[in-house]
Scaffold this motif. Structure first.
Motif, PDB file in Angstrom:
ATOM      1  N   PRO A   9       0.545  -1.661   0.044  1.00 37.15           N
ATOM      2  CA  PRO A   9       0.152  -0.180   0.387  1.00 37.15           C
ATOM      3  C   PRO A   9       0.940   0.947   0.386  1.00 37.15           C
ATOM      4  O   PRO A   9       0.921   1.357   0.839  1.00 37.15           O
ATOM      5  CB  PRO A   9      -0.730  -0.087   1.458  1.00 37.15           C
ATOM      6  N   VAL A  10       0.813   2.007  -0.838  1.00 34.63           N
ATOM      7  CA  VAL A  10       1.197   3.087  -0.756  1.00 34.63           C
ATOM      8  C   VAL A  10       0.381   4.439  -0.444  1.00 34.63           C
ATOM      9  O   VAL A  10       0.405   5.645  -0.075  1.00 34.63           O
ATOM     10  CB  VAL A  10       1.831   3.575  -2.478  1.00 34.63           C
ATOM     11  N   ASN A  11      -0.985   4.383  -1.452  1.00 40.56           N
ATOM     12  CA  ASN A  11      -1.809   5.274  -1.193  1.00 40.56           C
ATOM     13  C   ASN A  11      -3.426   4.986  -0.888  1.00 40.56           C
ATOM     14  O   ASN A  11      -3.245   3.537  -0.987  1.00 40.56           O
ATOM     15  CB  ASN A  11      -2.277   6.258  -2.835  1.00 40.56           C
ATOM     16  N   ALA A  12      -4.595   5.872  -0.402  1.00 40.97           N
ATOM     17  CA  ALA A  12      -5.426   4.975  -0.109  1.00 40.97           C
ATOM     18  C   ALA A  12      -6.570   5.442  -0.852  1.00 40.97           C
ATOM     19  O   ALA A  12      -6.202   6.034  -2.178  1.00 40.97           O
ATOM     20  CB  ALA A  12      -6.156   5.819   1.179  1.00 40.97           C
ATOM     21  N   SER A  13      -7.603   4.753  -0.790  1.00 38.30           N
ATOM     22  CA  SER A  13      -8.814   5.231  -2.046  1.00 38.30           C
ATOM     23  C   SER A  13      -9.289   6.420  -1.246  1.00 38.30           C
ATOM     24  O   SER A  13      -9.603   7.395  -0.135  1.00 38.30           O
ATOM     25  CB  SER A  13      -9.670   3.792  -2.042  1.00 38.30           C
ATOM     26  N   THR A  87     -15.399  12.193   3.137  1.00 37.09           N
ATOM     27  CA  THR A  87     -14.589  11.566   2.762  1.00 37.09           C
ATOM     28  C   THR A  87     -14.224  10.439   3.196  1.00 37.09           C
ATOM     29  O   THR A  87     -14.132  10.034   4.676  1.00 37.09           O
ATOM     30  CB  THR A  87     -12.944  12.453   2.156  1.00 37.09           C
ATOM     31  N   ILE A  88     -13.773   9.426   2.943  1.00 37.58           N
ATOM     32  CA  ILE A  88     -13.251   8.104   3.327  1.00 37.58           C
ATOM     33  C   ILE A  88     -12.590   7.644   2.205  1.00 37.58           C
ATOM     34  O   ILE A  88     -12.238   7.723   1.512  1.00 37.58           O
ATOM     35  CB  ILE A  88     -13.998   7.119   2.968  1.00 37.58           C
ATOM     36  N   ARG A  89     -11.622   6.942   3.322  1.00 37.37           N
ATOM     37  CA  ARG A  89      -9.457   6.486   2.554  1.00 37.37           C
ATOM     38  C   ARG A  89      -9.795   6.026   3.765  1.00 37.37           C
ATOM     39  O   ARG A  89      -9.656   5.474   4.846  1.00 37.37           O
ATOM     40  CB  ARG A  89      -8.445   7.777   3.626  1.00 37.37           C
ATOM     41  N   ALA A  90      -9.213   4.803   2.634  1.00 42.38           N
ATOM     42  CA  ALA A  90      -8.806   3.292   2.790  1.00 42.38           C
ATOM     43  C   ALA A  90      -7.140   3.083   2.857  1.00 42.38           C
ATOM     44  O   ALA A  90      -7.662   2.669   1.348  1.00 42.38           O
ATOM     45  CB  ALA A  90     -10.029   2.273   3.345  1.00 42.38           C
ATOM     46  N   THR A 157       6.516   5.275   4.975  1.00 38.43           N
ATOM     47  CA  THR A 157       5.038   5.397   6.075  1.00 38.43           C
ATOM     48  C   THR A 157       4.393   6.057   5.193  1.00 38.43           C
ATOM     49  O   THR A 157       4.501   7.103   4.232  1.00 38.43           O
ATOM     50  CB  THR A 157       4.883   6.302   6.535  1.00 38.43           C
ATOM     51  N   SER A 158       2.722   5.567   4.412  1.00 36.21           N
ATOM     52  CA  SER A 158       2.327   5.091   3.104  1.00 36.21           C
ATOM     53  C   SER A 158       1.663   6.019   3.773  1.00 36.21           C
ATOM     54  O   SER A 158       1.487   7.260   4.900  1.00 36.21           O
ATOM     55  CB  SER A 158       1.424   4.000   3.451  1.00 36.21           C
ATOM     56  N   ASN A 159       0.531   6.789   2.934  1.00 36.12           N
ATOM     57  CA  ASN A 159      -0.329   8.097   2.458  1.00 36.12           C
ATOM     58  C   ASN A 159      -1.763   7.934   2.602  1.00 36.12           C
ATOM     59  O   ASN A 159      -1.929   7.089   1.523  1.00 36.12           O
ATOM     60  CB  ASN A 159       0.835   8.328   1.164  1.00 36.12           C
ATOM     61  N   MET A 160      -2.126   8.279   2.873  1.00 34.90           N
ATOM     62  CA  MET A 160      -3.388   8.606   3.451  1.00 34.90           C
ATOM     63  C   MET A 160      -4.357   9.426   2.037  1.00 34.90           C
ATOM     64  O   MET A 160      -5.616   9.275   1.703  1.00 34.90           O
ATOM     65  CB  MET A 160      -4.380   9.195   4.737  1.00 34.90           C
ATOM     66  N   GLY A 161      -3.136   9.973   1.330  1.00 37.37           N
ATOM     67  CA  GLY A 161      -3.845  10.645  -0.123  1.00 37.37           C
ATOM     68  C   GLY A 161      -4.216   9.806  -1.002  1.00 37.37           C
ATOM     69  O   GLY A 161      -4.043   8.809  -0.900  1.00 37.37           O
ATOM     70  N   GLY A 162      -4.433  10.417  -1.847  1.00 34.79           N
ATOM     71  CA  GLY A 162      -5.381   9.749  -2.926  1.00 34.79           C
ATOM     72  C   GLY A 162      -3.854   9.413  -4.380  1.00 34.79           C
ATOM     73  O   GLY A 162      -3.560  10.790  -4.599  1.00 34.79           O
TER      74      GLY A 162
END
Length: 173
Positions: A9-13, A87-90, A157-162
């Motif tokens: 995982p690098v970015n979130a939905s 917004t929803i991030r995962a 650190t992975s990113n919660m941005g899209g």
């Protein structure tokens, strides 16, 4: 001068939700005759905060954020309608689905609790960006060839941005 190459995982939905609350407008001096959309919406937003903290494994980063809350027309009028957006991030597709279902479940329960009509619409955004081991290895080799091994680093650190590159990975992966 460095290139970042990371497996997993690098970015979130990046999904968006819209919530319309229909209560019953009334005079501020007669709250017993109204269904206050501000109170209903406030309970909804507060309840959303328990989804990530109590329903999602802490090892799976996710976020539910309310970013807009619009209601009311005057200080002495109980709002009969409210509109919320968030917004929803995962990073995990299963967590993404769970967050969407939980928002719907909470809306239904709060609407019933307060005799209000709550409509939730989900607007899917980009999927999470998850790099496969094979493609990450290929990209790392190419990056090393271009900038040298000492300038190729992992994302710490992975990113919660899209990132819309996730659409490409879904298509070719």
């Amino acid at each position: 001068g460095c290139l970042i190459v990371t497996e997993g995982p690098v970015n979130a939905s990046t999904d968006t939700f819209d919530v319309h609350i229909q209560g019953q407008q009334g005079h501020g001096a007669r709250p017993h005759e109204a269904v206050d959309a501000v109170v209903v919406g406030s309970l909804f937003i507060t309840s959303l905060q328990t989804i990530v903290s109590r329903e999602v494994d802490p090892a799976h980063p996710s976020v539910v954020s309310g970013g807009r809350f619009q209601a009311g027309t005057a200080p002495n009028v109980i709002a009969g309608h409210a509109h919320l957006r968030g917004t929803i991030r995962a990073q995990d597709p299963k967590v993404r689905s769970h967050l969407q279902r939980s928002i719907q479940r909470i809306a239904k329960a709060i609407g019933e609790l307060h005799d209000a009509k709550i409509d939730v619409s989900m607007h899917p955004g980009s999927p999470s960006l998850i790099n496969s081991p094979e493609m990450t290895s290929l990209a790392r080799e190419a990056a090393i060839h271009v900038v040298g091994e000492d300038r190729v680093q992992p994302l710490h650190t992975s990113n919660m941005g899209g990132e819309d590159f996730a659409y490409f990975l879904d298509h070719v992966g």
